[in-house]
Design an enzyme around this catalytic site. Structure first.
Site, PDB file in Angstrom:
ATOM      1  N   LYS A  66      72.285 105.346 -65.901  1.00  0.00           N
ATOM      2  CA  LYS A  66      73.621 105.414 -65.269  1.00  0.00           C
ATOM      3  C   LYS A  66      74.368 106.630 -64.616  1.00  0.00           C
ATOM      4  O   LYS A  66      73.417 107.952 -64.641  1.00  0.00           O
ATOM      5  CB  LYS A  66      74.852 104.703 -65.984  1.00  0.00           C
ATOM      6  N   GLU A 126      69.603  91.593 -67.031  1.00  0.00           N
ATOM      7  CA  GLU A 126      70.527  91.288 -67.782  1.00  0.00           C
ATOM      8  C   GLU A 126      71.753  89.884 -67.746  1.00  0.00           C
ATOM      9  O   GLU A 126      72.232  90.004 -67.073  1.00  0.00           O
ATOM     10  CB  GLU A 126      71.667  91.796 -66.982  1.00  0.00           C
ATOM     11  N   GLU A 163      75.851  96.215 -62.842  1.00  0.00           N
ATOM     12  CA  GLU A 163      77.325  97.100 -62.279  1.00  0.00           C
ATOM     13  C   GLU A 163      77.588  97.199 -61.147  1.00  0.00           C
ATOM     14  O   GLU A 163      78.625  97.430 -60.314  1.00  0.00           O
ATOM     15  CB  GLU A 163      77.880  98.477 -62.938  1.00  0.00           C
ATOM     16  N   SER A 210      70.950  95.360 -73.942  1.00  0.00           N
ATOM     17  CA  SER A 210      72.152  95.581 -75.331  1.00  0.00           C
ATOM     18  C   SER A 210      70.346  95.755 -75.680  1.00  0.00           C
ATOM     19  O   SER A 210      70.411  95.368 -77.631  1.00  0.00           O
ATOM     20  CB  SER A 210      72.186  94.829 -75.958  1.00  0.00           C
ATOM     21  N   HIS A 221      71.561  95.903 -59.787  1.00  0.00           N
ATOM     22  CA  HIS A 221      72.281  96.028 -61.317  1.00  0.00           C
ATOM     23  C   HIS A 221      73.160  95.500 -61.139  1.00  0.00           C
ATOM     24  O   HIS A 221      74.803  95.207 -60.182  1.00  0.00           O
ATOM     25  CB  HIS A 221      72.048  97.049 -61.632  1.00  0.00           C
ATOM     26  N   GLY A 223      77.833  94.240 -73.620  1.00  0.00           N
ATOM     27  CA  GLY A 223      79.045  95.495 -74.182  1.00  0.00           C
ATOM     28  C   GLY A 223      80.904  94.256 -74.956  1.00  0.00           C
ATOM     29  O   GLY A 223      81.231  94.843 -74.571  1.00  0.00           O
ATOM     30  N   ASN A 276      67.711 103.576 -67.946  1.00  0.00           N
ATOM     31  CA  ASN A 276      68.381 104.098 -66.852  1.00  0.00           C
ATOM     32  C   ASN A 276      69.847 104.609 -67.581  1.00  0.00           C
ATOM     33  O   ASN A 276      70.188 104.412 -68.372  1.00  0.00           O
ATOM     34  CB  ASN A 276      69.009 102.127 -66.464  1.00  0.00           C
TER      35      ASN A 276
END
Length: 644
Positions: free
Chosen positions: A402, A559, A489, A605, A487, A565, A400
């Site tokens: 992004k 996810e 985000e 990650s 997703h 992060g 991905n």
């Protein structure tokens, strides 16, 4: 109208083929597991015909008889309940192909008079057997062409219990009857058979016609004494010893005790054997046999009692009872009586066998429903305990990008990836999901047999005045075949709700795009222990309105948002735990097959350094890669984890 008629005819043909095969295989298999020794004798006839020197009580022949009966019985049960439909129909077709070829040889050369496919239950000529096998082979081939049309008579929930119990039942029954005697005696010498009447009647029926082969001769003079023995008014014991060489002499003390009892009570006791000369003399010397000895044909002796030695009790020429060498009556000299020796209550053997199968099966199903399945069924569905089973699900590494890389940089990265993976073929499916402006250009660069192409999002509308949006149809027109939806985000920054995502999924599928659907919990949910609840709600809110066929075009990506992060790390075991839960949730909604087939990617990650450990988990089918997908070397390192 014609199509409907054709469909109905196809359903009828398919059902008839299934019924014919089910009934034939279950009955044929049952007859063999009920009388494995009888089948062993038949296999001995085949072995003799092809020049193999095996005794008729060979362990190899007994193993072959048991195996043949168990396999036939299980194939019939599997066809009946719809277990492993494709494999079962293929094995059935191969089975019938082999035995039809054997039947052709039997029909041409006539090495045996009866193929023995139904034991003594049904006797067929070699010609009739050939016709029967051709019909069964045709039915088996037809079913193997359309295995998916075999409808389950039993829910998938209980299939495994019935399957396992059927194996146990068939093997246990065959071992029991091999050690003792058939529960259901299909031979002419079954309990109640009137041998005397068969000799006296002028127009014997089929069963009586077989009984007239009963023949006994005086061992010393050779005179026929058959009728003299059958005319005796009262009880007569007949010890059957087809061969004194292979007979089990471990029961000789019981035989001699029984003979002594018969002598003291004026009950005739004879031994019937096909052995003569030195073999017979050695038996007499070794066992101390003092009973009269008669001669008979070994095939008939094997039919009388499926044991060597065996014991048959006659009363006025009628078969009263039979014993194997493993359960001969034990005489208590203090108060033995003929009724005590017979000592058998009346029961229906067919009913006994049905109850032996049905009652334990019902108990097993109920136990599974109430306890076993409650604890273990979900894991039985989705946990892969053998690495080989991983092959059933597609392994995927998806990148991905992004909002990264301008057009020129994106084209350069796509070219580099294409060159690297063309030179060193990946051991998994590879997908790159790029910004919208890259799609058409990248589609013309990459080999989509090696690298799949997808978008990072699409609109929840078909078309219209939605400035800045890109529809699923537009995505498809670029040459892309995948799209990422849901997703974290998009959920967090653009407030995409389950309802919005539901519309996006439907539009993507309608435009022949496979969907990589993202789910996962944030740190707050994880710390509150609500991760399962959140993930399940995300699945239910956007995917549970799909059909099973539509769901087959979904790839899931888990996810752990809290581990992306944040400085916190999700372990491989935590990933496996969540993937297992997701698979069980899918199984509850769409069934075991859908749960087994859906690929679930890990999106937390993933790097070249930890990819191998994460991908080793049985429910992890790959990764949805973020930052590491922007460098060809890092992305290739993750892809190569599947080769490790």
């Amino acid at each position: 109208m014609k199509s409907k008629v054709a469909t109905y005819l196809q359903i009828i043909a398919h059902s008839l083929c299934r019924i014919v095969l089910c009934v034939t295989f279950i009955f044929s298999g049952f007859v063999k597991v009920d009388d494995p020794m009888g089948m062993a004798h038949k296999l001995h006839a085949y072995a003799t015909a092809v020049g193999l020197s095996l005794t008729d009580d060979s362990v190899l022949l007994q193993f072959g008889a048991v195996s043949l009966g168990v396999v036939e019985f299980i194939l019939g049960i599997y066809l009946l309940i719809g277990v492993h439909r494709r494999l079962t129909t293929i094995v059935t077709a191969l089975f019938m192909l082999i035995f039809t070829a054997i039947t052709v040889w039997i029909y041409i050369d006539n090495p045996v008079a009866d193929c023995g496919c139904f034991g003594d239950a049904i006797t067929l000529t070699n010609g009739q057997t050939l016709v029967k096998n051709i019909v069964l082979l045709s039915a088996a081939i037809y079913l193997s062409c359309y295995p998916q049309k075999i409808r389950r008579f039993i829910s998938a929930r209980n299939n495994w219990v019935i399957s396992i119990y059927s194996w146990i039942y068939a093997i246990a029954l065959s071992l029991y009857t091999l050690h003792y005697l058939p529960i259901i005696d299909f031979s002419p010498y079954t309990k109640g058979a009137n041998i005397k009447a068969a000799f006296e009647t002028n127009d014997p029926d089929g069963a009586s016609n077989k009984l007239v082969n009963f023949y006994l001769a005086d061992q010393k003079t050779g005179d026929d004494v058959t009728f003299d023995i059958l005319q005796h008014n009262g009880y007569t014991f007949l010890l059957t010893v087809p061969s004194t060489v292979t007979a089990d002499d471990g029961c000789c003390d019981r035989i001699n005790d029984l003979h002594d009892y018969c002598r003291d009570n004026n009950i005739p006791f004879y031994m019937a054997t096909s052995s003569t000369g030195k073999d017979l003399t050695e038996w007499i010397d070794h066992t101390g046999a003092a009973y009269p000895i008669l001669l008979a044909e070994d095939t008939e002796l094997n039919t009388m009692v499926r044991s060597n030695p065996g014991l048959m009790l006659l009363h006025n020429g009628i078969v009263v009872k039979k014993w194997s060498n493993n359960d001969l009556p034990e005489i208590d000299n203090s108060g033995a009586s003929i009724n005590g020796i017979i000592g058998e209550p009346n029961y229906n053997p067919i009913l006994v066998l049905i109850l032996w199968f049905i009652i334990p099966l019902i108990i097993a199903v109920v136990a599974d429903s109430l306890w076993i399945g409650h604890k273990f069924y979900k894991h039985h569905i989705y946990v892969k305990r053998f690495q080989l089973k991983r092959i059933m699900r597609k392994k995927i590494v998806a990148g991905n990008w992004k909002m990264n890389k301008n057009l020129q940089e994106g084209i350069a990265l796509a070219k580099e990836l294409n060159e690297v993976l063309t030179a060193d073929k990946p051991n998994c499916g590879v997908i790159i999901c790029t910004p919208f402006i890259h799609l058409a250009s990248v589609a013309g660069i990459i080999d989509q047999n090696i690298i799949g192409l997808g978008a990072e999002n699409c609109a929840d509308k078909v078309s219209g005045a939605y400035t800045g949006e890109v529809s699923a149809e537009m995505v498809k027109s670029t040459g892309a075949n995948y799209v990422i939806l849901g997703h974290s985000e998009r959920r967090a920054y653009y407030h995409e709700t389950p309802e919005i995502l539901k519309e996006k999924v439907k539009l993507a599928l309608a435009n022949n795009l496979d969907v990589i659907f993202c789910i996962g919990e944030v740190l707050e949910d994880r710390e509150a222990g609500k991760q399962n609840e959140i993930v399940k709600a995300q699945l239910e809110g956007s995917l549970f309105d799909l059909t099973a066929e539509e769901f087959s075009h979904i790839i899931l990506a888990y996810e752990p948002v809290w581990a992306i992060g944040t400085g916190k790390t999700a372990t491989a075991d935590q990933a496996e735990e969540m993937h297992a839960f997701i698979r069980s949730t899918i199984a509850d909604k769409f069934g075991a097959e859908a749960a087994e087939n859906v690929s679930i990617l890990y999106g937390g990650s993933c790097k070249p350094s930890n990819a191998k450990e994460i991908f080793s988990k049985v429910n992890v089918d790959g990764g949805l890669i973020g930052g590491a997908a922007l460098k060809a070397a890092d992305f290739k390192g993750i892809i190569d984890a599947w080769k490790a």
